[in-house]
Design a protein around this motif. Sequence first.
Motif, PDB file in Angstrom:
ATOM      1  N   UNK A 197      85.971  30.340  12.619  1.00  0.00           N
ATOM      2  CA  UNK A 197      85.754  31.456  13.544  1.00  0.00           C
ATOM      3  C   UNK A 197      87.024  32.284  13.660  1.00  0.00           C
ATOM      4  N   UNK A 198      86.983  33.276  14.540  1.00  0.00           N
ATOM      5  CA  UNK A 198      88.126  34.180  14.678  1.00  0.00           C
ATOM      6  C   UNK A 198      89.353  33.477  15.245  1.00  0.00           C
ATOM      7  N   UNK A 199      89.137  32.418  16.011  1.00  0.00           N
ATOM      8  CA  UNK A 199      90.274  31.663  16.551  1.00  0.00           C
ATOM      9  C   UNK A 199      90.827  30.661  15.542  1.00  0.00           C
ATOM     10  N   UNK A 200      90.359  30.769  14.304  1.00  0.00           N
ATOM     11  CA  UNK A 200      90.792  29.871  13.220  1.00  0.00           C
ATOM     12  C   UNK A 200      90.459  28.408  13.536  1.00  0.00           C
ATOM     13  N   UNK A 201      89.332  28.211  14.205  1.00  0.00           N
ATOM     14  CA  UNK A 201      88.847  26.861  14.467  1.00  0.00           C
ATOM     15  C   UNK A 201      87.838  26.478  13.393  1.00  0.00           C
ATOM     16  N   UNK A 202      87.956  25.256  12.906  1.00  0.00           N
ATOM     17  CA  UNK A 202      87.097  24.766  11.834  1.00  0.00           C
ATOM     18  C   UNK A 202      86.028  23.846  12.424  1.00  0.00           C
ATOM     19  N   UNK A 203      84.786  24.137  12.107  1.00  0.00           N
ATOM     20  CA  UNK A 203      83.662  23.312  12.550  1.00  0.00           C
ATOM     21  C   UNK A 203      82.729  23.077  11.377  1.00  0.00           C
ATOM     22  N   UNK A 204      81.884  22.080  11.513  1.00  0.00           N
ATOM     23  CA  UNK A 204      80.854  21.823  10.513  1.00  0.00           C
ATOM     24  C   UNK A 204      79.578  22.549  10.911  1.00  0.00           C
ATOM     25  N   UNK A 205      78.907  23.087   9.931  1.00  0.00           N
ATOM     26  CA  UNK A 205      77.653  23.789  10.199  1.00  0.00           C
ATOM     27  C   UNK A 205      76.633  22.815  10.770  1.00  0.00           C
ATOM     28  N   UNK A 206      75.901  23.205  11.803  1.00  0.00           N
ATOM     29  CA  UNK A 206      74.924  22.272  12.392  1.00  0.00           C
ATOM     30  C   UNK A 206      73.752  21.983  11.475  1.00  0.00           C
ATOM     31  N   UNK A 207      73.423  22.883  10.562  1.00  0.00           N
ATOM     32  CA  UNK A 207      72.300  22.691   9.659  1.00  0.00           C
ATOM     33  C   UNK A 207      72.797  22.699   8.218  1.00  0.00           C
ATOM     34  N   UNK A 208      72.171  21.910   7.350  1.00  0.00           N
ATOM     35  CA  UNK A 208      72.574  21.960   5.942  1.00  0.00           C
ATOM     36  C   UNK A 208      72.125  23.257   5.290  1.00  0.00           C
ATOM     37  N   UNK A 209      72.812  23.628   4.245  1.00  0.00           N
ATOM     38  CA  UNK A 209      72.500  24.855   3.510  1.00  0.00           C
ATOM     39  C   UNK A 209      72.958  24.686   2.073  1.00  0.00           C
ATOM     40  N   UNK A 210      72.501  25.600   1.217  1.00  0.00           N
ATOM     41  CA  UNK A 210      72.882  25.580  -0.192  1.00  0.00           C
ATOM     42  C   UNK A 210      74.146  26.411  -0.361  1.00  0.00           C
ATOM     43  N   UNK A 211      75.214  25.757  -0.801  1.00  0.00           N
ATOM     44  CA  UNK A 211      76.503  26.416  -0.986  1.00  0.00           C
ATOM     45  C   UNK A 211      76.730  26.600  -2.480  1.00  0.00           C
ATOM     46  N   UNK A 212      77.111  27.838  -2.863  1.00  0.00           N
ATOM     47  CA  UNK A 212      77.342  28.186  -4.265  1.00  0.00           C
ATOM     48  C   UNK A 212      78.764  28.731  -4.378  1.00  0.00           C
ATOM     49  N   UNK A 276      84.907  32.462  -4.782  1.00  0.00           N
ATOM     50  CA  UNK A 276      84.295  32.834  -3.510  1.00  0.00           C
ATOM     51  C   UNK A 276      83.165  31.854  -3.207  1.00  0.00           C
ATOM     52  N   UNK A 277      82.880  31.664  -1.909  1.00  0.00           N
ATOM     53  CA  UNK A 277      81.869  30.704  -1.464  1.00  0.00           C
ATOM     54  C   UNK A 277      80.694  31.477  -0.882  1.00  0.00           C
ATOM     55  N   UNK A 278      79.486  31.164  -1.355  1.00  0.00           N
ATOM     56  CA  UNK A 278      78.259  31.796  -0.889  1.00  0.00           C
ATOM     57  C   UNK A 278      77.379  30.729  -0.247  1.00  0.00           C
ATOM     58  N   UNK A 279      76.633  31.116   0.792  1.00  0.00           N
ATOM     59  CA  UNK A 279      75.766  30.178   1.508  1.00  0.00           C
ATOM     60  C   UNK A 279      74.359  30.761   1.579  1.00  0.00           C
ATOM     61  N   UNK A 280      73.352  29.940   1.181  1.00  0.00           N
ATOM     62  CA  UNK A 280      71.947  30.344   1.202  1.00  0.00           C
ATOM     63  C   UNK A 280      71.142  29.268   1.924  1.00  0.00           C
ATOM     64  N   UNK A 281      69.933  29.647   2.277  1.00  0.00           N
ATOM     65  CA  UNK A 281      69.016  28.667   2.840  1.00  0.00           C
ATOM     66  C   UNK A 281      68.584  27.680   1.757  1.00  0.00           C
ATOM     67  N   UNK A 282      68.140  26.512   2.183  1.00  0.00           N
ATOM     68  CA  UNK A 282      67.729  25.490   1.217  1.00  0.00           C
ATOM     69  C   UNK A 282      66.436  25.941   0.546  1.00  0.00           C
TER      70      UNK A 282
END
Length: 317
Positions: A197-212, A276-282
């Motif tokens: 996020x903008x505060x440079x805090x790292x979190x895990x996404x609550x839902x899985x997704x397809x990362x390319x 670069x990292x791309x995120x799509x729905x499963x």
Amino acid sequence: MLRPLNRCDACNYTWYPQGENRSRRCPGCGSEAVQCSWLPLAAPIIGGGLFLMLLACGGVFALINQADSEPPAPVAKAPPVVERPLVDRDPPTRISPQLPMNPGAAIPPGPAPIPPGRPEPIKKVNTPSLPPTPPIPKPEPPVPVVVKLSPADFLAPHPHPPRPNRPPLGFASGWDQCGPIQARVVGAKIMHPTLVNKANQHTLAPEPMLVVWVETQSLSKGRTVRRWQNPLGSYAQLKDTESAKIEAATLPADTWVGGQIQGAQPLTPGAAGVVDVLAFEIPSTSSRDLWLKLDGANVSERNMFLIKIPYDVWSKR
């Protein structure tokens, strides 16, 4: 008259003098170093005395041994025993083991004979049968508790941020080129990516997704690349073999996928490409191979990049 033995200390010559007990000079060398010794004269006397003492001691020991070695007095022997024959006596009679010792006693009767016949059967004891054991009821499975998580729940405590979004090893597609720019896919996986996020805090996404993961290189100088997915406009489209479009993943407000390009990144010829990292729905369960379409306008080109992502690559979890 016997004289002592004279000896010269110079030449060791010995002699018996005739006039005096000690000669003044040695008759051999004429030296005055003359010594006299009475030992030759005293030796026979001393030897004779010792011999007499030994004889006396031997006689004493002989007398003592003779007194101790006298034989003992003879012991009278007992008269021999003469066996005399028995007169007017009958020899003893042998007793039969089958007859009783007392002639007047009667032989005790033995057990009665067992008549021939079938033996009586053994009667079985009727034991009461136990009632059947009732079946043990199976425990009911516990009811799962569903807890809704928010992105804040995935915040890692300082200083342990979540793992960065790195492409899995083992896959890299072929390069697809548009002008001096070439691009390829270096990884695809269904996972919970790390969000920033903008505060440079790292979190895990609550839902899985397809990362390319997409790598871009340039063969000429002065070229740059921006994020392929951004809120203003997306330059990436993902479709399956049935041409069904797979939408971009929905992220929480003011967050992006960790590892995405920030701003314009220069592409240096001959150097490593920019990833670069791309995120799509499963994708749906019926989807197999996927096709990633990248708009060349993102790198100042007119054509499109088309890259294939095999099913056995992106479907691994």
